[in-house]
Design a protein around this motif. Structure first.
Motif, PDB file in Angstrom:
ATOM      1  N   THR A   1       0.812  -1.216   0.000  1.00 34.27           N
ATOM      2  CA  THR A   1       0.000   0.000   0.000  1.00 34.27           C
ATOM      3  C   THR A   1       0.846   1.266   0.000  1.00 34.27           C
ATOM      4  O   THR A   1       1.937   1.297   0.547  1.00 34.27           O
ATOM      5  CB  THR A   1      -0.907   0.040   1.243  1.00 34.27           C
ATOM      6  OG1 THR A   1      -0.102   0.130   2.413  1.00 34.27           O
ATOM      7  CG2 THR A   1      -1.799  -1.194   1.328  1.00 34.27           C
TER       8      THR A   1
ATOM      9  N   SER B   1      -0.559   3.961   1.333  1.00 32.90           N
ATOM     10  CA  SER B   1      -0.973   4.559   2.601  1.00 32.90           C
ATOM     11  C   SER B   1      -1.491   3.455   3.505  1.00 32.90           C
ATOM     12  O   SER B   1      -2.022   2.448   3.036  1.00 32.90           O
ATOM     13  CB  SER B   1      -2.046   5.632   2.377  1.00 32.90           C
ATOM     14  OG  SER B   1      -3.211   5.050   1.842  1.00 32.90           O
TER      15      SER B   1
ATOM     16  N   THR C   1       1.004   8.168   4.485  1.00 31.44           N
ATOM     17  CA  THR C   1       0.104   8.604   3.424  1.00 31.44           C
ATOM     18  C   THR C   1       0.748   9.775   2.697  1.00 31.44           C
ATOM     19  O   THR C   1       1.465  10.571   3.315  1.00 31.44           O
ATOM     20  CB  THR C   1      -1.293   8.988   3.975  1.00 31.44           C
ATOM     21  OG1 THR C   1      -2.182   9.197   2.874  1.00 31.44           O
ATOM     22  CG2 THR C   1      -1.252  10.217   4.850  1.00 31.44           C
ATOM     23  N   ASP C   2       0.514   9.869   1.415  1.00 32.56           N
ATOM     24  CA  ASP C   2       1.006  10.987   0.598  1.00 32.56           C
ATOM     25  C   ASP C   2       2.497  11.259   0.795  1.00 32.56           C
ATOM     26  O   ASP C   2       2.924  12.413   0.840  1.00 32.56           O
ATOM     27  CB  ASP C   2       0.202  12.260   0.889  1.00 32.56           C
ATOM     28  CG  ASP C   2      -1.267  12.116   0.529  1.00 32.56           C
ATOM     29  OD1 ASP C   2      -1.572  11.416  -0.458  1.00 32.56           O
ATOM     30  OD2 ASP C   2      -2.108  12.697   1.239  1.00 32.56           O
TER      31      ASP C   2
ATOM     32  N   GLY D   1       5.783   4.318   1.043  1.00 26.94           N
ATOM     33  CA  GLY D   1       4.908   3.287   1.587  1.00 26.94           C
ATOM     34  C   GLY D   1       5.427   1.892   1.328  1.00 26.94           C
ATOM     35  O   GLY D   1       6.532   1.690   0.819  1.00 26.94           O
TER      36      GLY D   1
END
Length: 176
Positions: free
Chosen positions: A42, A44, A116-117, A137
């Protein structure tokens, strides 16, 4: 007739994956290995671990999805080092570190590494320890997961050089 709100996200929240199905005692010589699953790839997500260290001396692994070298990036290892948390993340050519938070032997703690991001954040008992930018990630990482030790020197795709074992109890380890 009712109308659908086009701003609503039709996707359900991701389902948490339990990595330990019951509390586990670690005696400093054992670890739990969880096979790689594509659900872990993933951009995130978060790893949350609740633990109680019997001792905080030395370096003890809590979570590791790693191997020797940088490979395709996405490596993540969380350790307890003399009572302080250390989160190490790797891209294809850079190591990113977050260090901080005080852990005492016998205390129950919950630590979360969330990303995330491109930003990775470490929290301990709900308090942010630090953040780093530039981590992509776990998406490129196909290593197994080790709970209760580290595998930073293992070969690719295997947990064959496990070290820095944890001493205490890990009551939960969840990926979401």
């Amino acid at each position: 007739p009712p109308t659908e709100d086009p701003t609503e996200d039709p996707q359900p929240d991701p389902v948490a994956i339990t990595l330990l199905h019951s509390p586990q005692d670690f005696d400093g010589t054992s670890a739990v290995v969880v096979a790689h699953d594509t659900a872990f790839e993933t951009d995130s997500g978060a790893i949350t671990i609740t633990f109680q260290a019997s001792s905080t001396a030395g370096t003890q692994g809590l979570f590791s999805k790693d191997s020797s070298g940088f490979d395709n990036g996405g490596h993540l290892t969380l350790t307890l080092e003399n009572g302080v948390l250390h989160l190490r993340a790797q891209t294809t050519g850079e190591t990113l570190d977050i260090t901080g938070g005080a852990v005492s032997a016998g205390s129950v703690n919950t630590v979360t590494a969330a990303w995330t991001d491109g930003t990775l954040t470490l929290t301990l008992n709900g308090t942010e320890i630090g953040t780093v930018d530039g981590w992509t990630g776990l998406a490129p990482n196909q290593e197994p997961i080790v709970i209760g030790a580290v595998q930073t020197r293992s070969g690719d795709g295997v947990a064959d050089r496990i070290q820095e074992y944890f001493t205490g109890e890990i009551t939960s380890a969840v990926f979401d």
